[in-house]
Design a protein around this motif. Structure first.
Motif, mmCIF file in Angstrom:
data_model
loop_
_atom_site.group_PDB
_atom_site.id
_atom_site.type_symbol
_atom_site.label_atom_id
_atom_site.label_comp_id
_atom_site.label_asym_id
_atom_site.label_seq_id
_atom_site.Cartn_x
_atom_site.Cartn_y
_atom_site.Cartn_z
ATOM 1 N N THR A 121 1.000 -1.018 -0.095
ATOM 2 C CA THR A 121 -0.128 0.044 0.063
ATOM 3 C C THR A 121 0.780 1.185 -0.047
ATOM 4 O OG1 THR A 121 -0.143 0.183 2.343
ATOM 5 C CG2 THR A 121 -1.656 -1.450 1.343
ATOM 6 N N GLU A 122 0.185 2.262 -0.399
ATOM 7 C CA GLU A 122 0.909 3.633 0.063
ATOM 8 C C GLU A 122 1.291 4.043 1.258
ATOM 9 O OE1 GLU A 122 0.889 8.237 -1.623
ATOM 10 O OE2 GLU A 122 -0.882 7.188 -1.898
ATOM 11 N N GLN A 123 0.635 3.513 1.921
ATOM 12 C CA GLN A 123 0.920 3.737 3.536
ATOM 13 C C GLN A 123 2.125 3.022 3.930
ATOM 14 O OE1 GLN A 123 -0.397 6.321 5.413
ATOM 15 N NE2 GLN A 123 1.317 5.573 6.851
ATOM 16 N N ASP A 124 2.329 1.963 3.425
ATOM 17 C CA ASP A 124 3.338 0.974 3.803
ATOM 18 C C ASP A 124 4.730 1.855 3.354
ATOM 19 O OD1 ASP A 124 1.961 -0.997 4.916
ATOM 20 O OD2 ASP A 124 1.889 -2.135 3.044
ATOM 21 N N TRP A 125 4.503 2.443 1.933
ATOM 22 C CA TRP A 125 5.627 3.141 1.601
ATOM 23 C C TRP A 125 6.045 4.362 2.445
ATOM 24 C CZ3 TRP A 125 5.488 7.764 -1.155
ATOM 25 C CH2 TRP A 125 6.752 8.241 -1.814
ATOM 26 N N ARG A 126 4.720 5.194 2.724
ATOM 27 C CA ARG A 126 5.014 6.267 3.565
ATOM 28 C C ARG A 126 5.778 5.991 4.827
ATOM 29 N NH1 ARG A 126 3.578 10.727 1.217
ATOM 30 N NH2 ARG A 126 1.956 10.578 -0.413
ATOM 31 N N SER A 127 5.557 4.877 5.367
ATOM 32 C CA SER A 127 6.062 4.553 6.770
ATOM 33 C C SER A 127 7.435 4.130 6.597
ATOM 34 C CB SER A 127 5.225 3.098 7.225
ATOM 35 O OG SER A 127 3.754 3.528 7.694
ATOM 36 N N HIS A 128 7.622 3.713 5.404
ATOM 37 C CA HIS A 128 9.425 3.448 5.187
ATOM 38 C C HIS A 128 10.074 4.787 5.174
ATOM 39 C CE1 HIS A 128 12.782 2.431 2.539
ATOM 40 N NE2 HIS A 128 12.372 3.015 1.556
ATOM 41 N N LEU A 129 9.467 5.654 4.600
ATOM 42 C CA LEU A 129 10.018 7.147 4.502
ATOM 43 C C LEU A 129 10.611 7.650 5.744
ATOM 44 C CD1 LEU A 129 7.799 8.969 1.975
ATOM 45 C CD2 LEU A 129 10.156 7.749 1.536
ATOM 46 N N LYS A 130 10.102 6.807 6.949
ATOM 47 C CA LYS A 130 10.329 7.504 8.167
ATOM 48 C C LYS A 130 11.257 6.600 8.862
ATOM 49 C CE LYS A 130 5.786 9.484 8.488
ATOM 50 N NZ LYS A 130 4.442 9.289 8.913
ATOM 51 N N VAL A 131 11.580 5.303 8.456
ATOM 52 C CA VAL A 131 12.697 4.565 9.252
ATOM 53 C C VAL A 131 14.079 5.167 9.440
ATOM 54 C CG1 VAL A 131 11.132 2.514 8.652
ATOM 55 C CG2 VAL A 131 13.097 3.141 6.972
ATOM 56 N N ASP A 132 14.605 4.548 10.466
ATOM 57 C CA ASP A 132 16.004 5.267 10.655
ATOM 58 C C ASP A 132 16.981 4.769 9.412
ATOM 59 O OD1 ASP A 132 15.128 6.427 13.081
ATOM 60 O OD2 ASP A 132 16.160 4.585 14.120
ATOM 61 N N HIS A 133 16.975 3.659 8.915
ATOM 62 C CA HIS A 133 18.136 3.366 7.906
ATOM 63 C C HIS A 133 17.582 4.081 6.515
ATOM 64 C CE1 HIS A 133 14.971 0.213 7.695
ATOM 65 N NE2 HIS A 133 14.869 0.240 6.233
ATOM 66 N N LEU A 134 16.591 4.616 6.010
ATOM 67 C CA LEU A 134 16.400 5.567 5.002
ATOM 68 C C LEU A 134 16.873 6.799 5.412
ATOM 69 C CD1 LEU A 134 15.627 6.048 2.286
ATOM 70 C CD2 LEU A 134 13.380 6.202 2.899
ATOM 71 N N LEU A 135 16.421 7.397 6.588
ATOM 72 C CA LEU A 135 16.936 8.702 6.906
ATOM 73 C C LEU A 135 18.525 8.769 7.166
ATOM 74 C CD1 LEU A 135 14.209 9.344 9.696
ATOM 75 C CD2 LEU A 135 14.276 10.172 7.424
ATOM 76 N N GLU A 136 19.271 7.939 7.520
ATOM 77 C CA GLU A 136 20.438 7.842 7.669
ATOM 78 C C GLU A 136 21.060 7.868 6.191
ATOM 79 O OE1 GLU A 136 21.483 4.309 9.857
ATOM 80 O OE2 GLU A 136 20.724 5.476 11.868
ATOM 81 N N PHE A 137 20.569 7.302 5.298
ATOM 82 C CA PHE A 137 20.868 7.040 3.599
ATOM 83 C C PHE A 137 21.049 8.699 3.191
ATOM 84 C CE2 PHE A 137 20.240 6.670 -0.801
ATOM 85 C CZ PHE A 137 21.516 6.158 -1.005
ATOM 86 N N LYS A 138 19.715 9.313 3.672
ATOM 87 C CA LYS A 138 19.302 10.521 2.924
ATOM 88 C C LYS A 138 20.555 11.407 3.609
ATOM 89 C CE LYS A 138 14.978 11.675 2.476
ATOM 90 N NZ LYS A 138 13.548 11.628 2.747
ATOM 91 N N ASP A 139 20.854 11.151 4.754
ATOM 92 C CA ASP A 139 21.697 12.163 5.571
ATOM 93 C C ASP A 139 23.020 12.098 4.865
ATOM 94 O OD1 ASP A 139 19.952 13.116 7.356
ATOM 95 O OD2 ASP A 139 20.560 12.058 8.910
ATOM 96 N N LEU A 140 23.478 10.643 4.436
ATOM 97 C CA LEU A 140 24.715 10.604 3.940
ATOM 98 C C LEU A 140 24.763 11.247 2.528
ATOM 99 C CD1 LEU A 140 27.393 9.066 3.138
ATOM 100 C CD2 LEU A 140 25.925 7.215 2.259
#
Length: 98
Positions: A60-79
């Protein structure tokens, strides 16, 4: 509603190529275990040494939106931000019969 598709594109300076590729592999390994992740596949563009595409399929789109908030994605975006890289994503829904 059926599956939700995302095509993400990552670009980074050539000098950071191996660092980004290693981080992408780690990101994929962690993302596969997330709720709603059906497929998470990365490809490297042949014409550009420093560009990758991520093909994502979520329940679902909500599953993807939840993915946008996980630590490993946020750390990758910071890199990416720290090295001057970019991450863009486009959302899709299927048409016709699947």
């Amino acid at each position: 509603m059926g599956p939700f598709f995302v095509i993400a594109e990552v670009a980074a300076p050539l000098t950071n190529e191996s660092q980004v590729e290693k981080a992408l592999i780690g990101l994929a390994e962690q993302t596969h275990g997330e709720t709603g992740c059906i497929e998470y596949r990365m490809c490297r563009e042949l014409s550009e040494e420093v560009r990758w595409v991520i093909y994502e399929v979520w329940k679902t789109e909500q599953d993807w939106r939840s993915h946008l908030k996980v630590d490993h994605l946020l750390e990758f975006k910071d890199l990416l931000c720290a090295i001057g890289g970019t991450l863009t994503a486009r959302k899709f829904v299927p048409l016709g019969c699947t």
